[in-house]
Motif scaffolding. Structure first.
Motif, mmCIF file in Angstrom:
data_model
loop_
_atom_site.group_PDB
_atom_site.id
_atom_site.type_symbol
_atom_site.label_atom_id
_atom_site.label_comp_id
_atom_site.label_asym_id
_atom_site.label_seq_id
_atom_site.Cartn_x
_atom_site.Cartn_y
_atom_site.Cartn_z
ATOM 1 N N PHE A 653 67.715 48.604 -4.437
ATOM 2 C CA PHE A 653 67.390 50.008 -4.671
ATOM 3 C C PHE A 653 68.265 50.600 -5.773
ATOM 4 O O PHE A 653 69.442 50.260 -5.886
ATOM 5 N N PRO A 654 67.711 51.506 -6.581
ATOM 6 C CA PRO A 654 68.493 52.152 -7.643
ATOM 7 C C PRO A 654 69.630 52.995 -7.074
ATOM 8 O O PRO A 654 69.584 53.453 -5.924
ATOM 9 N N THR A 655 70.657 53.217 -7.888
ATOM 10 C CA THR A 655 71.849 53.949 -7.450
ATOM 11 C C THR A 655 71.501 55.322 -6.905
ATOM 12 O O THR A 655 72.031 55.750 -5.883
ATOM 13 N N ARG A 656 70.603 56.022 -7.575
ATOM 14 C CA ARG A 656 70.307 57.405 -7.191
ATOM 15 C C ARG A 656 69.701 57.519 -5.799
ATOM 16 O O ARG A 656 69.893 58.533 -5.120
ATOM 17 N N VAL A 657 68.972 56.517 -5.357
ATOM 18 C CA VAL A 657 68.295 56.607 -4.058
ATOM 19 C C VAL A 657 68.735 55.498 -3.112
ATOM 20 O O VAL A 657 68.104 55.288 -2.079
ATOM 21 N N ARG A 658 69.814 54.803 -3.448
ATOM 22 C CA ARG A 658 70.227 53.665 -2.616
ATOM 23 C C ARG A 658 70.555 54.113 -1.193
ATOM 24 O O ARG A 658 70.137 53.485 -0.219
ATOM 25 N N GLY A 659 71.329 55.170 -1.055
ATOM 26 C CA GLY A 659 71.699 55.636 0.280
ATOM 27 C C GLY A 659 70.486 56.025 1.107
ATOM 28 O O GLY A 659 70.380 55.666 2.287
ATOM 29 N N LEU A 660 69.562 56.752 0.494
ATOM 30 C CA LEU A 660 68.361 57.190 1.209
ATOM 31 C C LEU A 660 67.498 56.004 1.616
ATOM 32 O O LEU A 660 67.013 55.922 2.756
ATOM 33 N N CYS A 661 67.283 55.074 0.702
ATOM 34 C CA CYS A 661 66.438 53.916 1.000
ATOM 35 C C CYS A 661 67.075 53.007 2.051
ATOM 36 O O CYS A 661 66.381 52.464 2.922
ATOM 37 N N ILE A 662 68.395 52.838 1.963
ATOM 38 C CA ILE A 662 69.088 52.042 2.976
ATOM 39 C C ILE A 662 68.920 52.682 4.348
ATOM 40 O O ILE A 662 68.731 52.000 5.368
ATOM 41 N N ALA A 663 68.996 54.020 4.389
ATOM 42 C CA ALA A 663 68.825 54.725 5.662
ATOM 43 C C ALA A 663 67.431 54.491 6.231
ATOM 44 O O ALA A 663 67.266 54.298 7.445
ATOM 45 N N ILE A 664 66.427 54.491 5.370
ATOM 46 C CA ILE A 664 65.052 54.250 5.831
ATOM 47 C C ILE A 664 64.922 52.841 6.411
ATOM 48 O O ILE A 664 64.358 52.644 7.499
ATOM 49 N N CYS A 665 65.459 51.848 5.694
ATOM 50 C CA CYS A 665 65.386 50.463 6.182
ATOM 51 C C CYS A 665 66.179 50.293 7.469
ATOM 52 O O CYS A 665 65.740 49.593 8.394
ATOM 53 N N ALA A 666 67.362 50.932 7.541
ATOM 54 C CA ALA A 666 68.182 50.826 8.749
ATOM 55 C C ALA A 666 67.503 51.504 9.928
ATOM 56 O O ALA A 666 67.606 51.039 11.077
ATOM 57 N N LEU A 667 66.810 52.597 9.653
ATOM 58 C CA LEU A 667 66.083 53.286 10.725
ATOM 59 C C LEU A 667 64.992 52.380 11.298
ATOM 60 O O LEU A 667 64.806 52.301 12.530
ATOM 61 N N VAL A 668 64.299 51.674 10.416
ATOM 62 C CA VAL A 668 63.288 50.704 10.874
ATOM 63 C C VAL A 668 63.953 49.618 11.716
ATOM 64 O O VAL A 668 63.430 49.200 12.762
ATOM 65 N N TYR A 669 65.138 49.181 11.273
ATOM 66 C CA TYR A 669 65.887 48.148 12.000
ATOM 67 C C TYR A 669 66.202 48.595 13.427
ATOM 68 O O TYR A 669 65.931 47.875 14.400
ATOM 69 N N TRP A 670 66.761 49.801 13.566
ATOM 70 C CA TRP A 670 67.190 50.260 14.891
ATOM 71 C C TRP A 670 65.991 50.576 15.793
ATOM 72 O O TRP A 670 66.017 50.292 16.998
ATOM 73 N N ILE A 671 64.944 51.165 15.228
ATOM 74 C CA ILE A 671 63.753 51.442 16.036
ATOM 75 C C ILE A 671 63.128 50.132 16.514
ATOM 76 O O ILE A 671 62.719 50.009 17.681
ATOM 77 N N SER A 672 63.075 49.144 15.644
ATOM 78 C CA SER A 672 62.546 47.833 16.041
ATOM 79 C C SER A 672 63.418 47.203 17.116
ATOM 80 O O SER A 672 62.909 46.578 18.060
ATOM 81 N N ASP A 673 64.740 47.367 16.977
ATOM 82 C CA ASP A 673 65.669 46.844 17.974
ATOM 83 C C ASP A 673 65.385 47.465 19.345
ATOM 84 O O ASP A 673 65.331 46.775 20.371
ATOM 85 N N ILE A 674 65.189 48.787 19.360
ATOM 86 C CA ILE A 674 64.904 49.475 20.626
ATOM 87 C C ILE A 674 63.577 49.001 21.221
ATOM 88 O O ILE A 674 63.466 48.746 22.430
ATOM 89 N N ILE A 675 62.561 48.872 20.370
ATOM 90 C CA ILE A 675 61.246 48.417 20.855
ATOM 91 C C ILE A 675 61.351 47.025 21.467
ATOM 92 O O ILE A 675 60.830 46.758 22.560
ATOM 93 N N VAL A 676 62.038 46.122 20.753
ATOM 94 C CA VAL A 676 62.183 44.755 21.260
ATOM 95 C C VAL A 676 62.948 44.755 22.579
ATOM 96 O O VAL A 676 62.560 44.091 23.554
ATOM 97 N N THR A 677 64.028 45.527 22.637
ATOM 98 C CA THR A 677 64.867 45.539 23.837
ATOM 99 C C THR A 677 64.108 46.055 25.054
ATOM 100 O O THR A 677 64.167 45.470 26.143
ATOM 101 N N TYR A 678 63.378 47.151 24.877
ATOM 102 C CA TYR A 678 62.708 47.762 26.014
ATOM 103 C C TYR A 678 61.374 47.104 26.354
ATOM 104 O O TYR A 678 60.846 47.288 27.449
#
Length: 739
Positions: A653-678
């Protein structure tokens, strides 16, 4: 590179704490349930509350880190870890414990999301993959030590779950001290805020050298977003010694390249059909033609890695003696540096409407100092806003005519250059255009290697030596279209901070390159979670218990809980050398090849687990088979599929939006983690362990297909070049669809 390594190790302590917490709660929950008399629902909530906290904090972590910086967020993470550990140590009831687990999840979310970003932004391209595997290593190391602690405490007459959880505060205090007193701010974040002086000092510390002007220039260029990029091809050799017979587009397009010392100069002639990068961008490869769903990005990136010079990718043969990009034959001339708090005019060299009080005149500034062109000889006061390039009249680089390029090496076999083009317009007036070029040397057929230039103590070049080079040509980050439309005299520049903050950040997500990168990042995070790692991790004790593993440990006289803790500790111990192996291969074999090689092993291990659940051979054989498959699955997973999704997401991801894009990908990661766990308990009742592992095997097969078709290789490439390649590939794919 010692500085960058030590900084990465310190930043990865946050992941150590995450691994520690995962293991301690897995062991402590047995005793928490008995002590507080918890029902199944509340028991699951105690375990999952950290996932909820991580998911919530991830929603804000990216944009806030783009605003406050990476380092403050890591400090906040350490504080949250420390406080949660103290509260868990005290916890008089389940409600306080739930609050503590929520705070712990906040700390985990910040550490897991931002540590890979921070390491990627501070690491050199050549070892970025190795350093970004450290979070996986420290996380597994934390799990191993925590399981050892839990196993030891389980042997006592009355194990204290509060002590198990509260010990987290001790390592988190070390994390806090290192984050406050040792970790520097990310140089890329500093450049994005216009803090050039601080960025230069941080890079000097990280790289262990004084001259970091080339990398500073690269970071400035990384602020660009949404510009049109084209791929061009050059034959480059000593001035006036290019081989005859090349297909030239036009003699007037000859580009004169100048080296850092007097007399070092080359000619670059635009050609077609010479570089594999250009060929891949125009036609694709045979693989693309035989696999219609193959993303052109994969071929584009692959053409870079398949054609690195034989001498290696860490140094370029184009400019073997980098020096300063602003070195000239004349004595050095003092230049200025942008800084958000210092924009002073010094004599007639630097002109700015926002002049400050102080001057950073000890620094060499990328894009500020440039050789004189004939257009500037008749220049008048600039009329555009922002800063204007320093107008020098001292440089020997103005020998010759045509286009002048100042160049510098940026790692991974790439060179950064700026090209000022002067031509006569239709009205007879001279016109200019400023371009930024990422040059990549290729080792294709016909390339004659050796010294291209005569260096002090070097070889004298043979006649006719030349190399092939592909070029990503685009508008510089600081020379905007708005300024071009105002027809300024000379290449006018805006301040880096103004460029970085310009335009709504959410609108940047609609750029073709960013959208394509988000597709890759979200896809690989989603598939990683549904490939079964958490299912196997959480249900390892049950898997081994169902398989009769207590038979293997019967002679040790251990309880079932202690036996499961011991096996878990042993499994995490075996992970560590596997992670080290992955770390060694990450920047040589590459991310993509590692994934394509290891995922089939995951599939086989899961299929054997299914077989062991459905077919009973004997108690001992089934126990040994299940244990071996679980261990193999864990070890192979942490070698590649564990760390690589986070590594990729921190790179593309480009510098200007790296933090935002990482947050989006991490959010998908954690939501998927919760779905798998439950979903696991429900799936367990419906399909059993054999059915669950069968589903995981299918997802792993889908993961392999997705990676083969859509995930490019990013090893050894500067972050700014990676994002530029995504932009090129996405634009060309869109153009191909419209035809």
């Amino acid at each position: 590179m010692k500085g960058a390594v030590l900084v990465a190790v310190a930043a990865a302590i946050g992941n150590f704490l995450q691994g520690w917490d995962n293991a301690t709660i897995a062991g402590a929950i047995v005793y928490i349930t008995d002590d507080l008399d918890l029902q199944t629902t509340v028991e699951g909530l105690v375990v999952a509350m950290s996932l909820v906290g991580a998911t919530v904090i991830t929603t804000f972590s990216g944009p806030v880190s783009d605003w406050l910086g990476r380092r403050p967020m890591l400090i906040i993470s350490s504080v949250l870890y420390f406080i949660s550990g103290l509260v868990m140590l005290w916890s008089p009831n389940v409600y306080v414990l739930l609050v503590a687990r929520l705070l712990d999840g906040f700390g985990i979310g910040l550490a897991v999301t931002l540590a890979p970003v921070y390491i990627s932004e501070t690491a050199p391209p050549e070892i970025r993959g190795q350093l970004n595997t450290l979070p996986q290593f420290t996380g597994s190391g934390g799990m191993f030590l925590a399981y050892c602690m839990v196993f030891g405490m389980s042997l006592t007459t009355s194990p204290s779950w509060r002590m198990m959880l509260g010990i987290l505060s001790i390592p988190s205090l070390l994390y806090f001290v290192l984050a406050v007193f040792y970790l520097p701010e990310s140089p890329r974040w500093l450049v994005s805020k216009g803090k050039m002086t601080q960025a230069e000092k941080v890079l000097q510390r990280l790289r262990g050298r004084e001259d970091v002007s080339g990398e500073i220039a690269l970071l400035v260029e990384g602020l660009g977003l949404g510009g049109e990029t084209s791929i061009e091809e050059y034959i480059i050799g000593p001035a006036d010694e290019l081989a005859d017979g090349q297909e030239l587009t036009a003699d007037k397009d000859i580009i004169r390249l100048y080296g850092p010392e007097e007399g070092l100069q080359w000619d670059a002639k635009p050609v077609t059909g010479q570089s594999s990068l250009g060929l891949a961008s125009r036609q694709g490869s045979m693989v693309n033609q035989s696999v219609p769903l193959m993303d052109p990005l994969v071929t584009l990136f692959g053409s870079v890695h398949e054609n690195l010079p034989e001498s290696g990718s860490t140094r370029s043969m184009l400019f073997p003696n980098f020096g300063s990009m602003f070195s000239t034959a004349e004595p050095p001339v003092k230049t200025d540096r942008w800084d958000e708090e210092s924009q002073q005019v010094e004599g007639e060299d630097y002109m700015s409407e926002a002049a400050g009080e102080d001057s950073d005149d000890n620094l060499h500034s990328p894009l500020i100092s440039r050789q004189t062109t004939s257009l500037e000889k008749d220049m008048v006061a600039p009329t555009s806003h922002g800063s204007v390039l320093s107008m020098r009249h001292h440089s020997s680089l103005m020998q010759g005519t045509g286009e002048t390029v100042s160049s510098t090496g940026i790692g991974g076999g790439w060179q950064l250059a700026w090209q000022w083009t002067e031509r006569e317009g239709e009205d007879g007036k001279k016109e200019g255009g400023f371009k930024r070029i990422y040059l990549h040397q290729e080792g294709g057929p016909g390339t004659r290697r050796g010294s291209l230039v005569s260096l002090p103590g070097g070889d004298v070049p043979a006649e006719g030596e030349y190399i092939q080079a592909a070029a990503l040509v685009s508008q510089p980050a600081l020379y905007t279209k708005e300024l071009m439309e105002q027809h300024p005299v000379g290449p006018a520049m805006v301040h880096p901070a103004e460029t970085a903050s310009k335009g709504p950040i959410w609108a940047a997500l609609l750029q073709p390159g960013v959208k394509r990168a988000l597709f890759v990042g979200i896809g690989i995070q989603l598939l990683q979670q549904f490939s079964g790692i958490n299912g196997v991790l959480y249900y390892t004790p049950q898997i081994l218990e169902d398989a009769g593993v207590e038979v293997l440990l019967a002679d040790l006289g251990l309880s079932s809980e202690s036996a499961s803790f011991l096996i878990s500790a042993f499994t995490t111990l075996l992970m560590l050398p596997c992670i080290v192996l992955g770390m060694r291969l990450m920047d040589t074999t590459g991310r993509r090849k590692l994934l394509l090689t290891t995922i089939p092993v995951l599939v086989v291990s899961l299929i054997i687990l299914v077989f062991s659940q459905l077919v009973t051979i004997s108690t001992v054989v089934n126990a040994a088979l299940s244990t071996a498959c679980v261990v193999i699955y864990f070890c192979v997973f942490v070698t590649a599929y564990g760390p690589i999704p986070n590594i990729l997401c921190s790179e593309i991801f480009p510098t200007r939006v790296r933090g935002l894009c990482i947050a989006i990908c991490a959010l998908v990661y954690w939501i998927s983690d919760i779905i798998v766990t439950y979903s696991l308990p429900e799936l367990l009742e419906v399909a059993g362990l054999g059915g669950i592992f069968g589903i995981y095997a299918v997802v792993c097969v889908i993961s392999w297909i997705f990676i083969y078709l859509k995930v490019p290789e990013t090893k050894g490439m500067p972050l700014e070049v990676i994002t530029e390649m995504f932009a090129v590939g996405a634009s060309q794919a869109a153009a191909a669809k419209s035809k």
